[in-house]
Scaffold this motif. Structure first.
Motif, short mmCIF file in Angstrom:
data_model
loop_
_atom_site.label_atom_id
_atom_site.label_comp_id
_atom_site.label_asym_id
_atom_site.label_seq_id
_atom_site.Cartn_x
_atom_site.Cartn_y
_atom_site.Cartn_z
N ALA A 27 -5.49 -6.57 -2.63
CA ALA A 27 -6.44 -5.65 -2.00
C ALA A 27 -5.76 -4.36 -1.54
CB ALA A 27 -7.13 -6.34 -0.82
N ALA A 28 -4.54 -4.51 -1.01
CA ALA A 28 -3.81 -3.32 -0.56
C ALA A 28 -3.48 -2.40 -1.73
CB ALA A 28 -2.53 -3.75 0.16
N THR A 69 -5.30 -0.24 -10.30
CA THR A 69 -6.48 -0.94 -10.84
C THR A 69 -6.12 -2.06 -11.80
OG1 THR A 69 -6.72 0.67 -12.65
CG2 THR A 69 -7.91 1.13 -10.60
N ALA A 87 0.83 -1.21 0.00
CA ALA A 87 0.00 0.00 0.00
C ALA A 87 0.86 1.25 0.00
CB ALA A 87 -0.93 -0.01 1.21
N TRP A 131 -5.11 -2.24 -4.58
CA TRP A 131 -6.38 -1.68 -5.05
C TRP A 131 -6.78 -0.47 -4.22
CZ3 TRP A 131 -9.97 -1.56 -8.78
CH2 TRP A 131 -11.25 -1.08 -8.46
N HIS A 132 -6.72 -0.61 -2.92
CA HIS A 132 -7.14 0.50 -2.04
C HIS A 132 -6.16 1.68 -2.13
CE1 HIS A 132 -10.61 -1.46 -0.38
NE2 HIS A 132 -9.90 -2.50 0.03
N MET A 149 -16.18 -7.71 -3.91
CA MET A 149 -16.00 -6.32 -3.50
C MET A 149 -16.79 -5.36 -4.39
SD MET A 149 -11.87 -6.57 -2.85
CE MET A 149 -11.60 -4.79 -2.83
#
Length: 304
Positions: A222-223, A230, A185, A225-226, A264
């Motif tokens: 997921a990290a 993309t 992230a 993406w957040h 999600m």
């Protein structure tokens, strides 16, 4: 919300498999991935066939899949010789790989990162018009020889690479699978802040390439993406492993990533049922070491 899945099993997934996969079968796998809705597929590489004998038929696979509508066929190249061979074979989308780590770069292409960066610049200057480029930054997070990578060093080396060409897509690669979500992230967010925006115009685009060696593949996706990324590399059946990164196992399974993103509320354009059937076929390949969980959950098969 929409994410782009980049299927890398035909290259990264197949390359560590010992028994040669017949060219007909490779073509069939690419066709099945395309039928499942995947449009960006890394179908092979032009590397020394003595180092990666499995991919010695990349030119033929490229030729025989060129008819697929909308297929964006990526070809990995590690050096100018690979670029020349790929262009001769008709490739229009090159994936040039350089390691952030000197030790891994020497293991991979027998030169340090600075030398590879200069060579990359010469290649970029000589490319014909219309050739798309992706820059894979291997060992972005961790090196099998040096351990956790210093973020400032990675950003500095990436900045030097982007001086040669900014309109590229950069793959932030967790080559060893030892990255953790906080690290992914933080570095993803900083890359987007400094160099561009994922999917945006006028800046460098970024995708995340992860492995599931320590079971953190989905958490790292997921990290990323957040953090704003993309685009994600993944391999059906969780196949893969870098021959030049001791201990690195399979890529994060495409079917796992698609299942998670769909839960999600993220669109992928991929037919999960068709993808799971494809993953089951890939898991049965002689010499394969499959991974992932969704294939087993949806078919009742034993996760290998």
């Amino acid at each position: 919300m929409k994410a782009t899945l980049i299927e890398v099993a035909p290259r990264d997934g197949f390359q560590p498999i010992g028994p040669f996969i017949p060219t007909d079968d490779k073509v069939a796998f690419v066709e099945a991935a395309h039928a499942a809705g995947l449009r960006r597929i890394e179908i092979g590489s032009f590397v020394n066939p003595k180092a990666v004998p499995q991919l010695r038929d990349t030119a033929e696979v490229l030729r025989r899949t060129a008819h697929l509508p909308g297929l964006d066929a990526q070809i990995l190249v590690p050096n100018p010789r690979g670029v020349a061979l790929a262009l001769e074979a008709g490739a229009r989308h090159l994936v040039y790989v350089i390691s952030a780590s000197d030790a891994h770069n020497r293991s991979n292409v027998r030169r340090d990162t600075a030398d590879s960066t200069r060579e990359y610049g010469e290649v970029m200057a000589g490319l014909p018009a219309g050739i798309r480029v992706r820059l894979n930054l291997a060992t972005t997070f961790d090196c099998p020889f040096d351990g956790r990578m210093d973020q400032a060093l990675v950003l500095d080396r990436l900045a030097r690479m982007l001086e040669h060409r900014a309109d590229v897509e950069v793959g932030l690669c967790d080559t060893t699978g030892r990255a953790d979500p906080d690290h992914v992230a933080a570095l993803s967010a900083e890359c987007l802040r400094r160099f561009g925006a994922s999917g945006g115009e006028g800046g460098t685009r970024f995708v995340f390439h992860g492995h599931d060696t320590y079971g953190l593949g989905l958490a790292n996706v997921a990290a990323a993406w957040h953090a704003g990324i993309t685009g994600f590399d993944a391999a059906f059946g969780g196949l893969g492993g870098c021959p030049f990164a001791p201990g690195a196992t399979g890529n994060t399974a495409t079917e796992d990533v698609v299942w998670m993103l769909h839960r999600m509320g993220v669109e992928t354009g991929v037919d999960l049922d068709a993808l799971v059937r494809l993953a089951a076929r890939a898991a049965a390949l002689p010499g394969a070491s499959p991974g992932g969980r969704v294939r087993a959950a949806m078919t009742g098969a034993c996760a290998a």
